[in-house]
Design a protein around this motif. Structure first.
Motif, PDB file in Angstrom:
ATOM      1  N   TYR A   1     -55.396  47.240   8.163  1.00 49.01           N
ATOM      2  CA  TYR A   1     -55.138  48.531   7.540  1.00 49.01           C
ATOM      3  C   TYR A   1     -54.160  48.350   6.377  1.00 49.01           C
ATOM      4  N   TYR A   2     -54.505  48.951   5.254  1.00 55.98           N
ATOM      5  CA  TYR A   2     -53.676  48.875   4.054  1.00 55.98           C
ATOM      6  C   TYR A   2     -53.232  50.263   3.632  1.00 55.98           C
ATOM      7  N   CYS A   3     -51.966  50.369   3.241  1.00 60.77           N
ATOM      8  CA  CYS A   3     -51.540  51.579   2.556  1.00 60.77           C
ATOM      9  C   CYS A   3     -51.552  51.301   1.057  1.00 60.77           C
ATOM     10  N   GLN A   4     -51.676  52.352   0.271  1.00 60.54           N
ATOM     11  CA  GLN A   4     -51.693  52.244  -1.183  1.00 60.54           C
ATOM     12  C   GLN A   4     -51.047  53.475  -1.780  1.00 60.54           C
ATOM     13  N   GLN A   5     -50.099  53.241  -2.685  1.00 58.79           N
ATOM     14  CA  GLN A   5     -49.545  54.376  -3.421  1.00 58.79           C
ATOM     15  C   GLN A   5     -50.334  54.568  -4.700  1.00 58.79           C
ATOM     16  N   TYR A   6     -50.584  55.809  -5.068  1.00 54.17           N
ATOM     17  CA  TYR A   6     -51.271  56.096  -6.332  1.00 54.17           C
ATOM     18  C   TYR A   6     -50.446  57.084  -7.154  1.00 54.17           C
ATOM     19  N   ASN A   7     -49.142  57.067  -6.929  1.00 53.49           N
ATOM     20  CA  ASN A   7     -48.264  57.993  -7.649  1.00 53.49           C
ATOM     21  C   ASN A   7     -48.180  57.656  -9.126  1.00 53.49           C
ATOM     22  N   ASN A   8     -48.286  56.355  -9.461  1.00 52.97           N
ATOM     23  CA  ASN A   8     -48.215  55.973 -10.862  1.00 52.97           C
ATOM     24  C   ASN A   8     -49.530  55.338 -11.289  1.00 52.97           C
ATOM     25  N   TRP A   9     -50.616  56.087 -11.050  1.00 47.77           N
ATOM     26  CA  TRP A   9     -51.928  55.623 -11.469  1.00 47.77           C
ATOM     27  C   TRP A   9     -51.894  55.261 -12.944  1.00 47.77           C
ATOM     28  N   PRO A  10     -52.560  54.147 -13.389  1.00 46.19           N
ATOM     29  CA  PRO A  10     -53.503  53.403 -12.568  1.00 46.19           C
ATOM     30  C   PRO A  10     -52.888  52.244 -11.795  1.00 46.19           C
ATOM     31  N   ARG A  11     -51.593  52.093 -11.920  1.00 44.29           N
ATOM     32  CA  ARG A  11     -50.975  50.909 -11.288  1.00 44.29           C
ATOM     33  C   ARG A  11     -50.674  51.180  -9.826  1.00 44.29           C
ATOM     34  N   GLY A  12     -51.714  51.501  -9.091  1.00 36.43           N
ATOM     35  CA  GLY A  12     -51.566  51.702  -7.659  1.00 36.43           C
ATOM     36  C   GLY A  12     -51.328  50.389  -6.966  1.00 36.43           C
ATOM     37  N   THR A  13     -50.351  50.356  -6.100  1.00 36.16           N
ATOM     38  CA  THR A  13     -50.037  49.116  -5.405  1.00 36.16           C
ATOM     39  C   THR A  13     -50.299  49.273  -3.919  1.00 36.16           C
ATOM     40  N   PHE A  14     -50.723  48.163  -3.330  1.00 35.50           N
ATOM     41  CA  PHE A  14     -51.071  48.116  -1.921  1.00 35.50           C
ATOM     42  C   PHE A  14     -49.967  47.445  -1.119  1.00 35.50           C
ATOM     43  N   GLY A  15     -49.866  47.826   0.140  1.00 32.72           N
ATOM     44  CA  GLY A  15     -49.076  47.037   1.068  1.00 32.72           C
ATOM     45  C   GLY A  15     -49.822  45.770   1.413  1.00 32.72           C
ATOM     46  N   GLN A  16     -49.160  44.877   2.132  1.00 26.22           N
ATOM     47  CA  GLN A  16     -49.755  43.582   2.448  1.00 26.22           C
ATOM     48  C   GLN A  16     -50.724  43.642   3.620  1.00 26.22           C
TER      49      GLN A  16
END
Lengths: 108, 119
Positions: free
Chosen positions: A86-101
């Motif tokens: 399972y991965y979390c991903q922030q999209y608050n500063n799209w397009p530079r959405g970053t994923f957890g590991q």
């Protein structure tokens, strides 16, 4: 860059039990957080968006909570098909959405 | 039904080039932004590049800036990624993903195509 940190890296859970996965952001992402499930050899699948809204077709045993920097994915009564990464991903500063590991949920 | 189908992956030598395609169907292609996300073997997900619905704006992660080019052909419902000056660390499965229009998460993903950079 917003860094997303998931814990634990791996968790062993028995079928029928509850799993609680955590995701922390290095700065506030408001509620702009998604959770994805990935099984071996498959593409990720969207589970949760806006921190707590289930995507279409996702069973009610999956729930998300949190805002700001702290988020949780809870899977109630784990089924055999839920063992995955399972991965979390922030999209608050799209397009530079970053994923957890990622957090691997394995069968105990 | 939304479908995204990547193609073009393969084995390429360091310094070489490769072009990926992603054929889309089941939605109005021209109104959605699209992205490429990659996953190195045994590793997590990494956003690579995004393009707006019109194709007018493109974005790249720093490690591929100047080497990769994202583009789209809205008349063919197809997304592209041209990869030049490839490095071993570019080895990964490359997924194309549809960006949800309002909130910008990835609501649909392709099955991925494997790119291996090795001599």
């Amino acid at each position: 860059e917003i860094v997303m940190t998931q814990s634990p890296v791996t968790m062993s859970v028995s079928p029928g039990e509850r799993a609680t996965l955590s995701c922390r952001a290095s700065e506030s992402v408001s509620s702009n957080l998604a959770w994805y499930q990935q099984k071996p050899g498959q593409a990720p699948r969207l589970l949760i968006f806006a921190a707590s809204t289930r995507a279409t077709g996702i069973p009610s045993r999956f729930s998300g909570s949190g805002s700001g920097t702290e988020f949780t994915l809870t899977i109630n009564s784990l089924q055999s098909e839920d063992f995955a990464v399972y991965y979390c991903q922030q999209y608050n500063n799209w397009p530079r959405g970053t994923f957890g590991q990622g957090t691997k949920v394995e069968i105990k | 039904e939304v479908q995204l189908l990547e193609s073009g992956g393969g084995l390429v030598q360091p310094g070489g080039s490769l072009g990926l395609s992603c054929a889309a169907s089941g939605f109005t292609f021209s109104v959605y932004a699209l992205s490429w996300v990659r996953q190195a073997p045994g590793k997590g997900l990494e956003w690579v590049s995004s393009i707006t619905a019109s194709g007018g704006r493109t974005y790249y992660t720093d490690s591929v800036k100047g080497r990769f080019t994202i583009s789209r052909d809205n008349s063919k419902n197809t997304l592209y990624l041209q990869m030049n000056s490839l490095r071993a660390e570019d080895t990964a499965v490359y997924f194309c993903a549809k960006v949800q229009r309002v909130e910008a998460y990835f609501d649909y993903w392709g099955q991925g195509t494997l790119v291996t950079v090795s001599s």
